[in-house]
Write an enzyme that holds these catalytic residues in place. Structure first.
Site, short mmCIF file in Angstrom:
data_model
loop_
_atom_site.label_atom_id
_atom_site.label_comp_id
_atom_site.label_asym_id
_atom_site.label_seq_id
_atom_site.Cartn_x
_atom_site.Cartn_y
_atom_site.Cartn_z
N TYR A 1 -57.32 -68.26 82.59
CA TYR A 1 -55.92 -67.81 82.48
C TYR A 1 -55.38 -67.46 83.87
CZ TYR A 1 -52.01 -64.61 81.77
OH TYR A 1 -50.78 -64.00 81.84
N1 LIG Z 1 -47.92 -59.23 77.84
C1 LIG Z 1 -48.47 -58.96 79.01
O1 LIG Z 1 -49.08 -57.90 79.21
C2 LIG Z 1 -48.36 -59.93 80.15
C3 LIG Z 1 -48.93 -59.59 81.40
C4 LIG Z 1 -48.85 -60.47 82.45
C5 LIG Z 1 -48.18 -61.68 82.29
N2 LIG Z 1 -47.65 -62.00 81.09
C6 LIG Z 1 -46.96 -63.29 80.95
O2 LIG Z 1 -45.66 -63.07 80.42
C7 LIG Z 1 -45.29 -64.17 79.57
C8 LIG Z 1 -44.92 -63.64 78.19
O3 LIG Z 1 -46.05 -62.97 77.65
P1 LIG Z 1 -46.05 -62.39 76.17
O4 LIG Z 1 -47.03 -61.28 76.13
O5 LIG Z 1 -44.65 -62.16 75.72
O6 LIG Z 1 -46.68 -63.63 75.38
P2 LIG Z 1 -46.32 -64.24 73.92
O7 LIG Z 1 -47.48 -65.08 73.52
O8 LIG Z 1 -45.89 -63.15 72.99
O9 LIG Z 1 -45.06 -65.17 74.23
C9 LIG Z 1 -45.19 -66.45 74.79
C10 LIG Z 1 -44.34 -67.40 73.98
O10 LIG Z 1 -44.40 -68.69 74.61
C11 LIG Z 1 -44.36 -69.67 73.59
N3 LIG Z 1 -44.94 -70.91 74.10
C12 LIG Z 1 -46.23 -71.15 74.43
N4 LIG Z 1 -46.37 -72.43 74.84
C13 LIG Z 1 -45.15 -73.00 74.77
C14 LIG Z 1 -44.66 -74.30 75.06
N5 LIG Z 1 -45.47 -75.29 75.47
N6 LIG Z 1 -43.33 -74.55 74.87
C15 LIG Z 1 -42.49 -73.57 74.43
N7 LIG Z 1 -42.91 -72.33 74.13
C16 LIG Z 1 -44.22 -72.05 74.30
C17 LIG Z 1 -45.16 -69.08 72.43
O11 LIG Z 1 -44.83 -69.67 71.20
C18 LIG Z 1 -44.81 -67.60 72.53
O12 LIG Z 1 -43.76 -67.27 71.63
C19 LIG Z 1 -46.48 -65.13 79.57
O13 LIG Z 1 -46.25 -66.11 80.57
C20 LIG Z 1 -47.64 -64.25 79.98
O14 LIG Z 1 -48.68 -64.99 80.59
C21 LIG Z 1 -47.72 -61.16 80.01
#
Ligand SMILES: NC(=O)c1ccc[n+]([C@@H]2O[C@H](COP(=O)([O-])OP(=O)(O)OC[C@H]3O[C@@H](n4cnc5c(N)ncnc54)[C@H](O)[C@@H]3O)[C@@H](O)[C@H]2O)c1
Length: 320
Positions: free
Chosen positions: A149
């Site tokens: 990741y």
């Molecule tokens: N939640 C955290 O603590 C955290 C920390 C660091 C980074 N991030 C990053 O922030 C972003 C959002 O995280 P989150 O926790 O809301 O995740 P999440 O899984 O709740 O949301 C991600 C969304 O992206 C959509 N998705 C995935 N692949 C896709 C594709 N090919 N086309 C269209 N949509 C697609 C999924 O359906 C999902 O709804 C991500 O990039 C994650 O890596 C999150």
């Protein structure tokens, strides 16, 4: 302003889409709920986001579908992807490659081709640093990704900087352990609160001594909207994390105090590639975005617990 939010059915994306439409912007919500780690949760959230006034929704898989509509915006906030260190091992590696790297490469290419090139705000992660040692991580620190990741996010950042070299206005936000209402079901606090409310032992990976810059989603939204509005050096990375790092053990104590329970702890082996400590230096976010987080962990956890309780009440009403 016309803003596209990718990942709008997700945890952070749904809050960002809500805040942007609440502020009067025209929002195109983009997601492919079947690509989520938790597709059933994403489908429900998707229906709610799409029903919000001022929000249009388009189901688009960023890794394969045409992206011209996604690039037709003033700003694209790119939050779609496959999050999570634990699930990125084994077959998860290819999923992280597809939904993080391929999706971002295609999105950036579409934005670069657009007649009016949008600004692009991209979600990166504290995991690019690996473990923080004696001081908080600054954006200029060497990157030390320790899981598929984290490697995928390093590559996402590299693509973002390349696009910036080519003249696209790109900002890379390094989010640190985000929590709060609608947190993903695979994340620690979500699992802890649900277990405690069910009367089950709390499933904890490792010894509880790992610490995190836990950051409330409302603060993350504020930083993300500030980054969308600011005029920043193209390709810059900015930490978005609470400057205090708290051990998981101490966070559990706050959580169980707030819930008024003393559950058993069920320990499992630590997750490979999980940082022992994440710790955000936020001088850059403060200087460039005027951002400092305003929600402490104790209050933030109470907010998340209220959401879990409300969800149960709604589910009971639906069943009853
Ligand atoms: N939640 C955290 O603590 C955290 C920390 C660091 C980074 N991030 C990053 O922030 C972003 C959002 O995280 P989150 O926790 O809301 O995740 P999440 O899984 O709740 O949301 C991600 C969304 O992206 C959509 N998705 C995935 N692949 C896709 C594709 N090919 N086309 C269209 N949509 C697609 C999924 O359906 C999902 O709804 C991500 O990039 C994650 O890596 C999150």
């Amino acid at each position: 302003m016309r803003v596209v939010v990718t990942g709008a059915a997700g945890f952070i994306g749904s809050h960002v889409a809500d805040a942007l439409s609440g502020a009067g912007h025209e929002v195109l919500a983009v997601d492919a709920p079947a690509r989520s780690l938790a597709p059933a949760v994403a489908r429900r959230a998707w229906a709610e986001v799409a029903a919000r006034p001022g929000v249009a929704a388009a189901e688009i898989d960023l890794a394969v579908d045409a992206l011209d509509a996604v690039a037709a915006a003033d700003v694209v906030v790119h939050l779609a992807g496959r999050p999570g260190v634990r699930d990125s091992w084994g077959p998860g590696r290819a999923v992280a490659e597809r939904d993080n790297v391929t999706a971002t490469r295609r999105l950036l290419a579409a934005c670069a081709r657009a007649r009016r090139r949008p600004k692009v705000v991209i979600a990166s992660s504290s995991s690019v640093y690996g473990s923080a040692r004696r001081r908080p991580n600054r954006e200029g620190d060497p990157l030390n990704p320790a899981s598929p990741y984290a490697v995928s996010k390093v590559e996402v950042e590299r693509l973002g900087r390349l696009a910036a070299d080519d003249g696209l206005r790109v900002v890379l936000l390094r989010y640190f352990s985000v929590y709060g209402p609608r947190q993903r079901p695979d994340m620690a606090f979500h699992r802890f609160v649900e277990a405690a409310l069910d009367g089950r032992p709390l499933p904890v990976f490792g010894d509880g001594l790992r610490s995190r810059s836990f950051t409330h989603v409302r603060d993350v939204v504020t930083a993300t909207l500030a980054a969308a509005a600011a005029d920043l050096p193209p390709g810059i990375a900015v930490n978005v994390g609470h400057p205090d790092h708290v051990a998981v053990r101490d966070a559990i104590a706050m959580l169980t105090d707030a819930l008024g329970v003393r559950p058993e702890i069920q320990r499992a082996a630590p997750v490979a590639g999980d940082a022992t400590r994440t710790w955000a230096d936020i001088a850059r976010a403060r200087d460039l975005l005027g951002w400092t987080p305003s929600i402490g962990l104790r209050d933030g956890l109470e907010d998340q617990i209220s959401w879990h309780r409300a969800l149960r009440t709604t589910a009971e009403v639906r069943v009853g």
